[in-house]
Design a protein around this motif. Sequence first.
Motif, PDB file in Angstrom:
ATOM      1  N   LEU A 165       0.837  -1.188   0.000  1.00 16.84           N
ATOM      2  CA  LEU A 165       0.000   0.000   0.000  1.00 16.84           C
ATOM      3  C   LEU A 165       0.875   1.243   0.000  1.00 16.84           C
ATOM      4  CD1 LEU A 165       0.313   0.931   3.181  1.00 16.84           C
ATOM      5  CD2 LEU A 165      -1.384  -0.850   3.492  1.00 16.84           C
ATOM      6  N   VAL A 166       0.227   2.378  -0.248  1.00 11.69           N
ATOM      7  CA  VAL A 166       0.910   3.668  -0.237  1.00 11.69           C
ATOM      8  C   VAL A 166       0.083   4.632   0.611  1.00 11.69           C
ATOM      9  CG1 VAL A 166       1.778   5.595  -1.609  1.00 11.69           C
ATOM     10  CG2 VAL A 166       1.834   3.282  -2.555  1.00 11.69           C
ATOM     11  N   ALA A 167       0.766   5.367   1.495  1.00  7.68           N
ATOM     12  CA  ALA A 167       0.091   6.366   2.331  1.00  7.68           C
ATOM     13  C   ALA A 167       0.736   7.726   2.118  1.00  7.68           C
ATOM     14  CB  ALA A 167       0.192   5.978   3.802  1.00  7.68           C
ATOM     15  N   ILE A 168      -0.082   8.751   2.151  1.00  8.61           N
ATOM     16  CA  ILE A 168       0.411  10.136   2.123  1.00  8.61           C
ATOM     17  C   ILE A 168       0.054  10.739   3.477  1.00  8.61           C
ATOM     18  CG2 ILE A 168       0.231  12.393   1.037  1.00  8.61           C
ATOM     19  CD1 ILE A 168      -0.607  10.940  -1.544  1.00  8.61           C
ATOM     20  N   LEU A 169       1.090  11.138   4.202  1.00  7.98           N
ATOM     21  CA  LEU A 169       0.922  11.597   5.571  1.00  7.98           C
ATOM     22  C   LEU A 169       1.353  13.055   5.727  1.00  7.98           C
ATOM     23  CD1 LEU A 169       2.707   8.454   6.942  1.00  7.98           C
ATOM     24  CD2 LEU A 169       0.249   8.832   6.973  1.00  7.98           C
ATOM     25  N   PRO A 170       0.682  13.804   6.583  1.00  7.11           N
ATOM     26  CA  PRO A 170       1.105  15.187   6.825  1.00  7.11           C
ATOM     27  C   PRO A 170       2.391  15.210   7.650  1.00  7.11           C
ATOM     28  CG  PRO A 170      -0.693  14.616   8.283  1.00  7.11           C
ATOM     29  CD  PRO A 170      -0.503  13.442   7.349  1.00  7.11           C
ATOM     30  N   VAL A 171       3.199  16.234   7.440  1.00  2.00           N
ATOM     31  CA  VAL A 171       4.410  16.444   8.228  1.00  2.00           C
ATOM     32  C   VAL A 171       4.278  17.806   8.907  1.00  2.00           C
ATOM     33  CG1 VAL A 171       6.919  16.713   8.141  1.00  2.00           C
ATOM     34  CG2 VAL A 171       5.798  15.033   6.648  1.00  2.00           C
ATOM     35  N   ASP A 172       4.198  17.796  10.212  1.00  2.00           N
ATOM     36  CA  ASP A 172       4.066  19.056  10.956  1.00  2.00           C
ATOM     37  C   ASP A 172       5.385  19.816  11.002  1.00  2.00           C
ATOM     38  OD1 ASP A 172       1.365  18.579  11.473  1.00  2.00           O
ATOM     39  OD2 ASP A 172       1.818  17.505  13.321  1.00  2.00           O
ATOM     40  N   ASP A 173       6.453  19.122  11.343  1.00  2.00           N
ATOM     41  CA  ASP A 173       7.779  19.717  11.410  1.00  2.00           C
ATOM     42  C   ASP A 173       8.810  18.671  11.021  1.00  2.00           C
ATOM     43  OD1 ASP A 173       7.346  22.420  12.463  1.00  2.00           O
ATOM     44  OD2 ASP A 173       6.588  21.375  14.242  1.00  2.00           O
ATOM     45  N   LEU A 174       9.920  19.154  10.466  1.00  2.00           N
ATOM     46  CA  LEU A 174      11.008  18.272  10.045  1.00  2.00           C
ATOM     47  C   LEU A 174      12.311  19.020  10.266  1.00  2.00           C
ATOM     48  CD1 LEU A 174      11.439  15.488   8.633  1.00  2.00           C
ATOM     49  CD2 LEU A 174      11.483  16.737   6.478  1.00  2.00           C
ATOM     50  N   TYR A 175      13.273  18.348  10.881  1.00  2.00           N
ATOM     51  CA  TYR A 175      14.545  18.993  11.194  1.00  2.00           C
ATOM     52  C   TYR A 175      15.707  18.210  10.597  1.00  2.00           C
ATOM     53  CZ  TYR A 175      11.942  21.688  14.615  1.00  2.00           C
ATOM     54  OH  TYR A 175      11.040  22.540  15.209  1.00  2.00           O
ATOM     55  N   TRP A 176      16.685  18.924  10.101  1.00  2.00           N
ATOM     56  CA  TRP A 176      17.931  18.319   9.643  1.00  2.00           C
ATOM     57  C   TRP A 176      18.819  18.112  10.865  1.00  2.00           C
ATOM     58  CZ3 TRP A 176      17.760  16.343   5.095  1.00  2.00           C
ATOM     59  CH2 TRP A 176      17.045  16.946   4.062  1.00  2.00           C
ATOM     60  N   ILE A 177      19.287  16.910  11.064  1.00  2.00           N
ATOM     61  CA  ILE A 177      20.150  16.630  12.205  1.00  2.00           C
ATOM     62  C   ILE A 177      21.509  17.315  12.032  1.00  2.00           C
ATOM     63  CG2 ILE A 177      21.400  14.816  13.441  1.00  2.00           C
ATOM     64  CD1 ILE A 177      18.957  13.002  12.933  1.00  2.00           C
ATOM     65  N   HIS A 178      22.061  17.271  10.831  1.00  2.00           N
ATOM     66  CA  HIS A 178      23.414  17.796  10.620  1.00  2.00           C
ATOM     67  C   HIS A 178      23.524  19.314  10.823  1.00  2.00           C
ATOM     68  CE1 HIS A 178      21.696  18.445   6.634  1.00  2.00           C
ATOM     69  NE2 HIS A 178      22.720  19.241   6.351  1.00  2.00           N
ATOM     70  N   THR A 179      22.461  20.051  10.559  1.00  2.00           N
ATOM     71  CA  THR A 179      22.500  21.512  10.752  1.00  2.00           C
ATOM     72  C   THR A 179      21.725  21.961  11.989  1.00  2.00           C
ATOM     73  OG1 THR A 179      20.523  21.899   9.415  1.00  2.00           O
ATOM     74  CG2 THR A 179      22.673  21.943   8.271  1.00  2.00           C
ATOM     75  N   LYS A 180      20.923  21.039  12.535  1.00  2.00           N
ATOM     76  CA  LYS A 180      20.067  21.338  13.688  1.00  2.00           C
ATOM     77  C   LYS A 180      19.034  22.419  13.359  1.00  2.00           C
ATOM     78  CE  LYS A 180      23.687  20.053  16.873  1.00  2.00           C
ATOM     79  NZ  LYS A 180      24.592  20.504  17.923  1.00  2.00           N
ATOM     80  N   GLU A 181      18.701  22.522  12.070  1.00  2.00           N
ATOM     81  CA  GLU A 181      17.741  23.528  11.623  1.00  2.00           C
ATOM     82  C   GLU A 181      16.501  22.864  11.052  1.00  2.00           C
ATOM     83  OE1 GLU A 181      19.783  26.026   8.866  1.00  2.00           O
ATOM     84  OE2 GLU A 181      21.051  26.914  10.419  1.00  2.00           O
ATOM     85  N   LYS A 182      15.432  23.630  11.056  1.00  2.00           N
ATOM     86  CA  LYS A 182      14.173  23.173  10.490  1.00  2.00           C
ATOM     87  C   LYS A 182      14.295  23.098   8.968  1.00  2.00           C
ATOM     88  CE  LYS A 182       9.441  23.965  11.709  1.00  2.00           C
ATOM     89  NZ  LYS A 182       8.504  24.901  12.327  1.00  2.00           N
ATOM     90  N   ALA A 183      13.785  22.016   8.398  1.00  2.00           N
ATOM     91  CA  ALA A 183      13.763  21.865   6.938  1.00  2.00           C
ATOM     92  C   ALA A 183      12.709  22.792   6.355  1.00  2.00           C
ATOM     93  CB  ALA A 183      13.467  20.419   6.563  1.00  2.00           C
TER      94      ALA A 183
END
Length: 115
Positions: free
Chosen positions: A85-103
Amino acid sequence: MSLKKVSAIFNEMEKSKLEAAFRKAGICGYTIHDVRGHGVYNQEYGQENLVDHLQVDIYTSAEYAHAVAELIVETVSVNADSEGLVAILPVDDLYWIHTKEKAVVSEFVYRADRD
């Protein structure tokens, strides 16, 4: 944030076809890992009656989420039971670990759109 996560479970035999389709579409960021489980179709053999599949996860802008999902379905479908199956899910927040910044959404477009 207007990001989506497209997550798909599919037959492991279709991995190379899917990777080729991603390259052709300019999709360069994704994760593939092994999963086991059962859904509608319950395999009567194998450890714990579980079926081996792969799961792919892709973060993309909301604009491309349905196109990515459709690409996956068209590429890995072999017209058999228990394909996944395939699901499309919302993303509230996402952060890059290497920069410690929000994507940001602009980091998740097709490679072809960046050229």
